[in-house]
Write a protein that holds these residues in place. Sequence first.
Motif, PDB file in Angstrom:
ATOM      1  N   SER A 142       0.830  -1.205   0.000  1.00 44.01           N
ATOM      2  CA  SER A 142       0.000   0.000   0.000  1.00 44.01           C
ATOM      3  C   SER A 142       0.870   1.263   0.000  1.00 44.01           C
ATOM      4  CB  SER A 142      -0.913  -0.008   1.219  1.00 44.01           C
ATOM      5  OG  SER A 142      -1.633   1.192   1.308  1.00 44.01           O
ATOM      6  N   GLU A 143       1.929   1.244   0.798  1.00 45.17           N
ATOM      7  CA  GLU A 143       2.846   2.397   0.833  1.00 45.17           C
ATOM      8  C   GLU A 143       3.613   2.527  -0.474  1.00 45.17           C
ATOM      9  OE1 GLU A 143       3.490   2.249   5.652  1.00 45.17           O
ATOM     10  OE2 GLU A 143       4.821   1.113   4.340  1.00 45.17           O
ATOM     11  N   ASN A 144       3.978   1.402  -1.067  1.00 44.60           N
ATOM     12  CA  ASN A 144       4.634   1.451  -2.379  1.00 44.60           C
ATOM     13  C   ASN A 144       3.706   2.070  -3.423  1.00 44.60           C
ATOM     14  OD1 ASN A 144       6.908   0.218  -1.344  1.00 44.60           O
ATOM     15  ND2 ASN A 144       6.291  -1.828  -2.011  1.00 44.60           N
ATOM     16  N   ASN A 145       2.427   1.686  -3.371  1.00 46.42           N
ATOM     17  CA  ASN A 145       1.452   2.268  -4.297  1.00 46.42           C
ATOM     18  C   ASN A 145       1.330   3.768  -4.091  1.00 46.42           C
ATOM     19  OD1 ASN A 145       0.975  -0.266  -5.336  1.00 46.42           O
ATOM     20  ND2 ASN A 145      -0.876  -0.599  -4.135  1.00 46.42           N
ATOM     21  N   TYR A 146       1.350   4.207  -2.831  1.00 50.69           N
ATOM     22  CA  TYR A 146       1.275   5.631  -2.520  1.00 50.69           C
ATOM     23  C   TYR A 146       2.469   6.374  -3.123  1.00 50.69           C
ATOM     24  CZ  TYR A 146       1.167   9.975   0.135  1.00 50.69           C
ATOM     25  OH  TYR A 146       1.151  11.290   0.482  1.00 50.69           O
ATOM     26  N   ILE A 147       3.649   5.797  -3.001  1.00 55.21           N
ATOM     27  CA  ILE A 147       4.863   6.415  -3.546  1.00 55.21           C
ATOM     28  C   ILE A 147       4.752   6.550  -5.062  1.00 55.21           C
ATOM     29  CG2 ILE A 147       7.326   6.045  -3.950  1.00 55.21           C
ATOM     30  CD1 ILE A 147       7.394   4.717  -1.123  1.00 55.21           C
ATOM     31  N   ALA A 163       8.813  12.732   2.736  1.00 51.82           N
ATOM     32  CA  ALA A 163       8.225  13.528   3.812  1.00 51.82           C
ATOM     33  C   ALA A 163       6.711  13.394   3.826  1.00 51.82           C
ATOM     34  CB  ALA A 163       8.629  14.993   3.658  1.00 51.82           C
ATOM     35  N   ARG A 164       6.088  13.390   2.646  1.00 55.65           N
ATOM     36  CA  ARG A 164       4.635  13.230   2.560  1.00 55.65           C
ATOM     37  C   ARG A 164       4.210  11.837   3.038  1.00 55.65           C
ATOM     38  NH1 ARG A 164       1.628  17.806   0.453  1.00 55.65           N
ATOM     39  NH2 ARG A 164       0.079  16.243  -0.053  1.00 55.65           N
ATOM     40  N   LEU A 165       5.002  10.825   2.694  1.00 61.81           N
ATOM     41  CA  LEU A 165       4.710   9.473   3.169  1.00 61.81           C
ATOM     42  C   LEU A 165       4.766   9.434   4.692  1.00 61.81           C
ATOM     43  CD1 LEU A 165       4.195   6.461   2.457  1.00 61.81           C
ATOM     44  CD2 LEU A 165       6.671   6.165   2.522  1.00 61.81           C
ATOM     45  N   TYR A 166       5.765  10.100   5.264  1.00 62.62           N
ATOM     46  CA  TYR A 166       5.891  10.145   6.724  1.00 62.62           C
ATOM     47  C   TYR A 166       4.695  10.851   7.348  1.00 62.62           C
ATOM     48  CZ  TYR A 166       7.618  11.153  11.378  1.00 62.62           C
ATOM     49  OH  TYR A 166       7.739  11.244  12.737  1.00 62.62           O
ATOM     50  N   VAL A 180      11.142   6.756   5.737  1.00 59.32           N
ATOM     51  CA  VAL A 180      11.946   6.052   4.739  1.00 59.32           C
ATOM     52  C   VAL A 180      12.965   7.022   4.160  1.00 59.32           C
ATOM     53  CG1 VAL A 180      10.154   4.392   4.115  1.00 59.32           C
ATOM     54  CG2 VAL A 180      10.297   6.544   2.887  1.00 59.32           C
ATOM     55  N   CYS A 181      14.043   6.468   3.612  1.00 55.79           N
ATOM     56  CA  CYS A 181      15.061   7.324   3.023  1.00 55.79           C
ATOM     57  C   CYS A 181      14.707   7.640   1.568  1.00 55.79           C
ATOM     58  CB  CYS A 181      16.433   6.658   3.099  1.00 55.79           C
ATOM     59  SG  CYS A 181      16.615   5.238   2.027  1.00 55.79           S
ATOM     60  N   ASN A 182      15.434   8.585   0.991  1.00 58.06           N
ATOM     61  CA  ASN A 182      15.170   8.996  -0.389  1.00 58.06           C
ATOM     62  C   ASN A 182      15.385   7.861  -1.377  1.00 58.06           C
ATOM     63  OD1 ASN A 182      14.705  11.439   0.746  1.00 58.06           O
ATOM     64  ND2 ASN A 182      16.468  12.471  -0.137  1.00 58.06           N
ATOM     65  N   TRP A 183      16.305   6.950  -1.070  1.00 55.51           N
ATOM     66  CA  TRP A 183      16.563   5.827  -1.977  1.00 55.51           C
ATOM     67  C   TRP A 183      15.352   4.911  -2.067  1.00 55.51           C
ATOM     68  CZ3 TRP A 183      20.213   5.623  -5.426  1.00 55.51           C
ATOM     69  CH2 TRP A 183      21.364   6.364  -5.246  1.00 55.51           C
ATOM     70  N   THR A 184      14.615   4.784  -0.978  1.00 55.88           N
ATOM     71  CA  THR A 184      13.420   3.946  -0.989  1.00 55.88           C
ATOM     72  C   THR A 184      12.364   4.539  -1.910  1.00 55.88           C
ATOM     73  OG1 THR A 184      13.850   3.261   1.280  1.00 55.88           O
ATOM     74  CG2 THR A 184      11.604   2.953   0.472  1.00 55.88           C
ATOM     75  N   VAL A 185      12.283   5.861  -1.917  1.00 55.15           N
ATOM     76  CA  VAL A 185      11.258   6.564  -2.683  1.00 55.15           C
ATOM     77  C   VAL A 185      11.675   6.769  -4.131  1.00 55.15           C
ATOM     78  CG1 VAL A 185      10.005   8.744  -2.857  1.00 55.15           C
ATOM     79  CG2 VAL A 185      10.406   7.716  -0.639  1.00 55.15           C
ATOM     80  N   GLY A 186      12.965   6.917  -4.375  1.00 57.46           N
ATOM     81  CA  GLY A 186      13.432   7.256  -5.719  1.00 57.46           C
ATOM     82  C   GLY A 186      12.963   6.279  -6.771  1.00 57.46           C
ATOM     83  N   VAL A 187      12.345   6.806  -7.807  1.00 59.92           N
ATOM     84  CA  VAL A 187      11.866   5.975  -8.904  1.00 59.92           C
ATOM     85  C   VAL A 187      12.990   5.869  -9.932  1.00 59.92           C
ATOM     86  CG1 VAL A 187      10.111   5.741 -10.696  1.00 59.92           C
ATOM     87  CG2 VAL A 187       9.522   6.782  -8.500  1.00 59.92           C
TER      88      VAL A 187
END
Length: 125
Positions: free
Chosen positions: A67-72, A89-92, A99-106
């Motif tokens: 679900s969090e991956n879908n949000y990202i 930051a929005r996920l938090y 999570v770190c930026n690497w987790t979010v980076g597409v």
Amino acid sequence: MGRVPGLTLERRQQALEMHVAGMPVNDVANHFGVHRCTVSRLSTCHQQTGSAKDRPRSGRPKKTTQSENNYIVTSSRRHRFWTSGKIAARLYNTTGKLVCNWTVGVPLSQRHRQERLNWTILYQR
């Protein structure tokens, strides 16, 4: 022996019972619609551990849920110019998950990287 694919725990137990009762591996595999190696691995795993359950696996556990991956992904598509830091930051703020930026980076494809470079060169002035 790790996970035996294609069978739920209940079906694994049924397959083991059939095999222990004397049914050949090929017949058990055909009954459940799996490859014979699946039943052989299941039997070996059961002999070693005494259980049909999955064994613990190695590897780093995932930090985000599906679900969090879908949000990202949705956030990055809706807000194309947001940085990975802003999405994190929005996920938090939304979920409380840090999570770190690497987790979010597409990750970008080679074509996307080239298009970004071309745009930067064109509008650098």
